[in-house]
Design a protein around this motif. Structure first.
Motif, PDB file in Angstrom:
ATOM      1  N   MET A   1       6.201 -23.499   0.364  1.00 46.83           N
ATOM      2  CA  MET A   1       6.733 -22.206   0.783  1.00 46.83           C
ATOM      3  C   MET A   1       6.691 -21.174  -0.348  1.00 46.83           C
ATOM      4  O   MET A   1       6.556 -19.991  -0.076  1.00 46.83           O
ATOM      5  N   GLN A   2       6.800 -21.637  -1.585  1.00 49.05           N
ATOM      6  CA  GLN A   2       6.785 -20.718  -2.726  1.00 49.05           C
ATOM      7  C   GLN A   2       5.491 -19.908  -2.744  1.00 49.05           C
ATOM      8  O   GLN A   2       5.508 -18.684  -2.910  1.00 49.05           O
ATOM      9  N   HIS A   3       4.357 -20.580  -2.565  1.00 48.52           N
ATOM     10  CA  HIS A   3       3.068 -19.882  -2.585  1.00 48.52           C
ATOM     11  C   HIS A   3       2.913 -18.968  -1.370  1.00 48.52           C
ATOM     12  O   HIS A   3       2.345 -17.878  -1.476  1.00 48.52           O
ATOM     13  N   LEU A   4       3.424 -19.398  -0.222  1.00 53.01           N
ATOM     14  CA  LEU A   4       3.332 -18.561   0.976  1.00 53.01           C
ATOM     15  C   LEU A   4       4.191 -17.309   0.825  1.00 53.01           C
ATOM     16  O   LEU A   4       3.777 -16.211   1.212  1.00 53.01           O
ATOM     17  N   ARG A   5       5.363 -17.463   0.242  1.00 51.73           N
ATOM     18  CA  ARG A   5       6.207 -16.292  -0.003  1.00 51.73           C
ATOM     19  C   ARG A   5       5.522 -15.330  -0.983  1.00 51.73           C
ATOM     20  O   ARG A   5       5.593 -14.106  -0.826  1.00 51.73           O
ATOM     21  N   ARG A   6       4.827 -15.896  -1.979  1.00 55.77           N
ATOM     22  CA  ARG A   6       4.087 -15.042  -2.916  1.00 55.77           C
ATOM     23  C   ARG A   6       2.978 -14.286  -2.187  1.00 55.77           C
ATOM     24  O   ARG A   6       2.713 -13.119  -2.488  1.00 55.77           O
ATOM     25  N   CYS A   7       2.344 -14.918  -1.227  1.00 54.55           N
ATOM     26  CA  CYS A   7       1.303 -14.241  -0.437  1.00 54.55           C
ATOM     27  C   CYS A   7       1.879 -13.043   0.309  1.00 54.55           C
ATOM     28  O   CYS A   7       1.251 -11.981   0.368  1.00 54.55           O
ATOM     29  N   VAL A   8       3.076 -13.205   0.859  1.00 55.94           N
ATOM     30  CA  VAL A   8       3.724 -12.096   1.555  1.00 55.94           C
ATOM     31  C   VAL A   8       4.046 -10.983   0.555  1.00 55.94           C
ATOM     32  O   VAL A   8       3.841  -9.799   0.845  1.00 55.94           O
ATOM     33  N   GLU A   9       4.517 -11.349  -0.646  1.00 56.97           N
ATOM     34  CA  GLU A   9       4.780 -10.346  -1.686  1.00 56.97           C
ATOM     35  C   GLU A   9       3.507  -9.593  -2.053  1.00 56.97           C
ATOM     36  O   GLU A   9       3.516  -8.374  -2.207  1.00 56.97           O
ATOM     37  N   LEU A  10       2.407 -10.325  -2.193  1.00 56.41           N
ATOM     38  CA  LEU A  10       1.130  -9.694  -2.520  1.00 56.41           C
ATOM     39  C   LEU A  10       0.671  -8.773  -1.395  1.00 56.41           C
ATOM     40  O   LEU A  10       0.111  -7.696  -1.651  1.00 56.41           O
ATOM     41  N   ALA A  11       0.905  -9.177  -0.153  1.00 50.31           N
ATOM     42  CA  ALA A  11       0.562  -8.321   0.991  1.00 50.31           C
ATOM     43  C   ALA A  11       1.370  -7.033   0.938  1.00 50.31           C
ATOM     44  O   ALA A  11       0.847  -5.940   1.194  1.00 50.31           O
ATOM     45  N   LYS A  12       2.658  -7.143   0.571  1.00 52.86           N
ATOM     46  CA  LYS A  12       3.496  -5.949   0.433  1.00 52.86           C
ATOM     47  C   LYS A  12       2.982  -5.067  -0.701  1.00 52.86           C
ATOM     48  O   LYS A  12       2.949  -3.840  -0.572  1.00 52.86           O
ATOM     49  N   GLU A  13       2.585  -5.683  -1.814  1.00 49.27           N
ATOM     50  CA  GLU A  13       2.013  -4.923  -2.932  1.00 49.27           C
ATOM     51  C   GLU A  13       0.766  -4.169  -2.494  1.00 49.27           C
ATOM     52  O   GLU A  13       0.573  -3.005  -2.853  1.00 49.27           O
ATOM     53  N   ALA A  14      -0.084  -4.839  -1.727  1.00 49.66           N
ATOM     54  CA  ALA A  14      -1.303  -4.194  -1.231  1.00 49.66           C
ATOM     55  C   ALA A  14      -0.939  -2.999  -0.350  1.00 49.66           C
ATOM     56  O   ALA A  14      -1.483  -1.903  -0.518  1.00 49.66           O
ATOM     57  N   PHE A  15      -0.012  -3.212   0.565  1.00 50.62           N
ATOM     58  CA  PHE A  15       0.421  -2.141   1.455  1.00 50.62           C
ATOM     59  C   PHE A  15       0.962  -0.951   0.653  1.00 50.62           C
ATOM     60  O   PHE A  15       0.600   0.196   0.902  1.00 50.62           O
ATOM     61  N   GLU A  16       1.814  -1.245  -0.334  1.00 48.79           N
ATOM     62  CA  GLU A  16       2.413  -0.176  -1.144  1.00 48.79           C
ATOM     63  C   GLU A  16       1.372   0.563  -1.989  1.00 48.79           C
ATOM     64  O   GLU A  16       1.568   1.722  -2.345  1.00 48.79           O
ATOM     65  N   ALA A  17       0.238  -0.105  -2.266  1.00 51.51           N
ATOM     66  CA  ALA A  17      -0.838   0.523  -3.034  1.00 51.51           C
ATOM     67  C   ALA A  17      -1.833   1.259  -2.133  1.00 51.51           C
ATOM     68  O   ALA A  17      -2.839   1.781  -2.615  1.00 51.51           O
ATOM     69  N   GLY A  18      -1.548   1.289  -0.826  1.00 50.04           N
ATOM     70  CA  GLY A  18      -2.425   1.999   0.099  1.00 50.04           C
ATOM     71  C   GLY A  18      -3.508   1.149   0.716  1.00 50.04           C
ATOM     72  O   GLY A  18      -4.440   1.663   1.335  1.00 50.04           O
ATOM     73  N   ASP A  19      -3.381  -0.159   0.573  1.00 49.77           N
ATOM     74  CA  ASP A  19      -4.355  -1.093   1.136  1.00 49.77           C
ATOM     75  C   ASP A  19      -3.798  -1.774   2.369  1.00 49.77           C
ATOM     76  O   ASP A  19      -2.608  -1.683   2.662  1.00 49.77           O
ATOM     77  N   GLU A  20      -4.662  -2.503   3.056  1.00 48.85           N
ATOM     78  CA  GLU A  20      -4.203  -3.329   4.164  1.00 48.85           C
ATOM     79  C   GLU A  20      -3.405  -4.496   3.589  1.00 48.85           C
ATOM     80  O   GLU A  20      -3.703  -4.995   2.502  1.00 48.85           O
ATOM     81  N   PRO A  21      -2.365  -4.958   4.303  1.00 50.58           N
ATOM     82  CA  PRO A  21      -1.448  -5.956   3.761  1.00 50.58           C
ATOM     83  C   PRO A  21      -1.956  -7.399   3.825  1.00 50.58           C
ATOM     84  O   PRO A  21      -1.659  -8.140   4.764  1.00 50.58           O
ATOM     85  N   PHE A  22      -2.696  -7.779   2.796  1.00 52.92           N
ATOM     86  CA  PHE A  22      -3.174  -9.161   2.676  1.00 52.92           C
ATOM     87  C   PHE A  22      -3.035  -9.605   1.231  1.00 52.92           C
ATOM     88  O   PHE A  22      -3.318  -8.828   0.303  1.00 52.92           O
ATOM     89  N   GLY A  23      -2.635 -10.864   1.029  1.00 57.19           N
ATOM     90  CA  GLY A  23      -2.526 -11.437  -0.302  1.00 57.19           C
ATOM     91  C   GLY A  23      -2.744 -12.937  -0.252  1.00 57.19           C
ATOM     92  O   GLY A  23      -2.439 -13.576   0.768  1.00 57.19           O
ATOM     93  N   SER A  24      -3.285 -13.495  -1.338  1.00 62.71           N
ATOM     94  CA  SER A  24      -3.630 -14.917  -1.370  1.00 62.71           C
ATOM     95  C   SER A  24      -3.376 -15.531  -2.733  1.00 62.71           C
ATOM     96  O   SER A  24      -3.460 -14.852  -3.757  1.00 62.71           O
ATOM     97  N   VAL A  25      -3.110 -16.842  -2.720  1.00 59.17           N
ATOM     98  CA  VAL A  25      -2.883 -17.624  -3.930  1.00 59.17           C
ATOM     99  C   VAL A  25      -3.747 -18.878  -3.865  1.00 59.17           C
ATOM    100  O   VAL A  25      -3.767 -19.572  -2.847  1.00 59.17           O
TER     101      VAL A  25
END
Length: 153
Positions: A1-25
């Protein structure tokens, strides 16, 4: 779950930077995070998906044997381009928070244009890769980000 939660955080970072919300570990066979990235397509390069970035990094920094033992955790199921890269590089298991089927449904509900490439399931592109997902609860966080994106933030 730790890595999956980080993926959600990265998706939020992408969204906040003006990108589509996706993140991966990318994690090794022991579960240690090796590399992570977020969507960067706002640059104008539509291939700047995090899953593709992880595959490229793994090809440059890992042996084929160690790549096969990895797990890619990701906020959204790989698109066909990323599933192919994952398969060609020989990465291991994929665990995704939200599926392509869910994303297609959400985009339709929001009246958003469909993606330019058909969102096929990973196993249609790379049938030998073990896949798990979607992850109930976390998928709602990803849905919310897509709703914000397509509602004009």
């Amino acid at each position: 779950m730790q890595h999956l939660r980080r993926c959600v955080e990265l998706a939020k970072e992408a969204f906040e930077a003006g990108d589509e919300p996706f993140g991966s570990v990318l994690a090794d066979g022991d579960g240690k995070a090796l590399f992570e990235d977020r969507n960067r397509i706002a640059s104008g390069d539509a291939t700047r998906h995090p899953e593709f970035s992880l595959a490229r990094w793994a090809a440059e920094h890992m042996t084929p044997e160690s790549r096969a033992k990895t797990t890619v955790y990701t906020s959204g199921e790989h698109c066909p381009m990323c599933a192919a890269a994952h398969g060609w590089v020989g990465l291991g298991r994929i665990v995704y928070v939200s599926s392509s089927e869910q994303l297609t449904l959400w985009l339709g509900e929001l009246g958003a244009a469909p993606p330019p490439v058909r969102p096929l399931p990973i196993q249609t592109i790379a049938p030998d890769i073990p896949v798990e997902g979607p992850i109930a609860g976390l998928d709602e966080e990803i849905k919310h980000l897509h709703q914000q994106l397509h509602a004009g933030r």
